[in-house]
Design a protein around this motif. Structure first.
Motif, PDB file in Angstrom:
ATOM      1  N   LEU A   1       0.428  -1.415  -0.103  1.00 37.69           N
ATOM      2  CA  LEU A   1       0.260  -0.242  -0.013  1.00 37.69           C
ATOM      3  C   LEU A   1       0.430   1.158   0.126  1.00 37.69           C
ATOM      4  N   CYS A   2       2.068   1.162   0.603  1.00 37.90           N
ATOM      5  CA  CYS A   2       3.264   2.052   1.094  1.00 37.90           C
ATOM      6  C   CYS A   2       3.487   2.802  -0.646  1.00 37.90           C
ATOM      7  N   ALA A   3       3.871   1.307  -0.907  1.00 37.28           N
ATOM      8  CA  ALA A   3       4.517   1.232  -2.272  1.00 37.28           C
ATOM      9  C   ALA A   3       3.664   2.221  -3.319  1.00 37.28           C
ATOM     10  N   VAL A   4       2.218   1.982  -3.199  1.00 37.74           N
ATOM     11  CA  VAL A   4       1.543   2.123  -4.514  1.00 37.74           C
ATOM     12  C   VAL A   4       0.589   3.411  -4.532  1.00 37.74           C
ATOM     13  N   ALA A   5       0.594   4.034  -2.971  1.00 42.56           N
ATOM     14  CA  ALA A   5       1.258   5.587  -2.881  1.00 42.56           C
ATOM     15  C   ALA A   5       1.721   6.355  -3.309  1.00 42.56           C
ATOM     16  N   GLY A   6       3.359   6.074  -3.013  1.00 41.79           N
ATOM     17  CA  GLY A   6       3.957   5.927  -3.809  1.00 41.79           C
ATOM     18  C   GLY A   6       4.677   6.578  -5.401  1.00 41.79           C
ATOM     19  N   TRP A   7       3.698   5.278  -5.942  1.00 39.37           N
ATOM     20  CA  TRP A   7       3.731   5.439  -6.857  1.00 39.37           C
ATOM     21  C   TRP A   7       2.354   6.106  -7.786  1.00 39.37           C
ATOM     22  N   LEU A   8       1.345   6.579  -7.202  1.00 39.14           N
ATOM     23  CA  LEU A   8       0.416   7.909  -7.005  1.00 39.14           C
ATOM     24  C   LEU A   8       1.745   8.732  -6.998  1.00 39.14           C
ATOM     25  N   LYS A   9       2.363   8.618  -7.021  1.00 41.70           N
ATOM     26  CA  LYS A   9       2.428  10.472  -6.346  1.00 41.70           C
ATOM     27  C   LYS A   9       1.801  10.998  -4.785  1.00 41.70           C
ATOM     28  N   MET A  10       1.348  10.343  -4.298  1.00 45.56           N
ATOM     29  CA  MET A  10       0.483  11.161  -3.270  1.00 45.56           C
ATOM     30  C   MET A  10       1.415  11.320  -2.387  1.00 45.56           C
ATOM     31  N   PRO A  11       1.227  12.792  -2.204  1.00 43.83           N
ATOM     32  CA  PRO A  11       1.868  13.756  -0.998  1.00 43.83           C
ATOM     33  C   PRO A  11       2.700  12.918   0.243  1.00 43.83           C
ATOM     34  N   LEU A  12       3.846  12.862   0.162  1.00 45.79           N
ATOM     35  CA  LEU A  12       4.869  11.946   0.905  1.00 45.79           C
ATOM     36  C   LEU A  12       4.302  12.359   2.519  1.00 45.79           C
ATOM     37  N   LEU A  13       4.185  13.700   3.176  1.00 42.47           N
ATOM     38  CA  LEU A  13       4.511  14.236   4.440  1.00 42.47           C
ATOM     39  C   LEU A  13       2.927  13.711   4.975  1.00 42.47           C
ATOM     40  N   PRO A  14       1.693  14.096   3.925  1.00 42.02           N
ATOM     41  CA  PRO A  14       0.286  13.017   4.785  1.00 42.02           C
ATOM     42  C   PRO A  14       0.515  11.394   4.617  1.00 42.02           C
TER      43      PRO A  14
END
Length: 166
Positions: free
Chosen positions: A117-130
């Motif tokens: 889930l964390c990897a996919v959040a990064g792949w989707l370029k979700m904001p890192l801080l939140p």
């Protein structure tokens, strides 16, 4: 049986290293490697009850930083995921993540799906801080709940009342 349990906890806590071991184990377990940090946290706390909150905080920090590394790995893995881009499962998962946003990273504490889930959040370029804040909240809650539950099963030296009244 009690001697066996004490030997196991001593081995898991690695008392000669203490909090640094908990940090490293928690960090590594938050990457895509299959490793659990809860035994190390519980073992250290069982042998050193006064380290309850420091161990929880160090494990949370290590696990959260490991989640951030996984987020970065996901950001860099964009090309590898492209091959599954049109599968129905992938499209539903991406739609769900886009709707929920960084709050979905709260679920990073879950086994099996949390690290990807964390990897996919990064792949989707979700904001890192939140994403990091939600990861930390979920991981902190997991460590507190897991450790308190294990202390209920093996209450030996530590009373739960002393953890929350200090």
């Amino acid at each position: 049986m009690e001697a066996w349990m004490q030997q196991l906890l001593t081995a898991l806590a690695l008392p000669e290293y203490g909090l640094s071991t908990v940090f490293v184990v928690a960090f590594v377990s938050a990457t895509l490697l299959p490793l659990g940090s809860e035994p190390a946290v519980f073992g250290l706390i069982k042998l050193n009850p006064h380290l309850f909150w420091p161990a929880i905080l160090v494990a949370t920090a290590g696990n959260t930083l490991g989640g951030v590394v996984t987020w970065w790995m996901g950001l860099g893995a964009h090309r590898a995921v492209d091959q599954w881009r049109d599968s129905p499962t992938h499209l539903r998962a991406l739609d769900w993540l886009r709707r929920i946003g960084p709050r979905a990273c709260f679920l990073s504490f879950l086994p099996v799906i949390g690290d990807p889930l964390c990897a996919v959040a990064g792949w989707l370029k979700m904001p890192l801080l939140p994403c990091t804040a939600w990861m930390a909240a979920g991981k902190f809650a997991r460590y507190v709940v897991m450790t308190v539950a294990l202390l209920q099963v093996w209450p030996d030296k530590l009373s739960l009342a002393t953890l929350f009244v200090a």
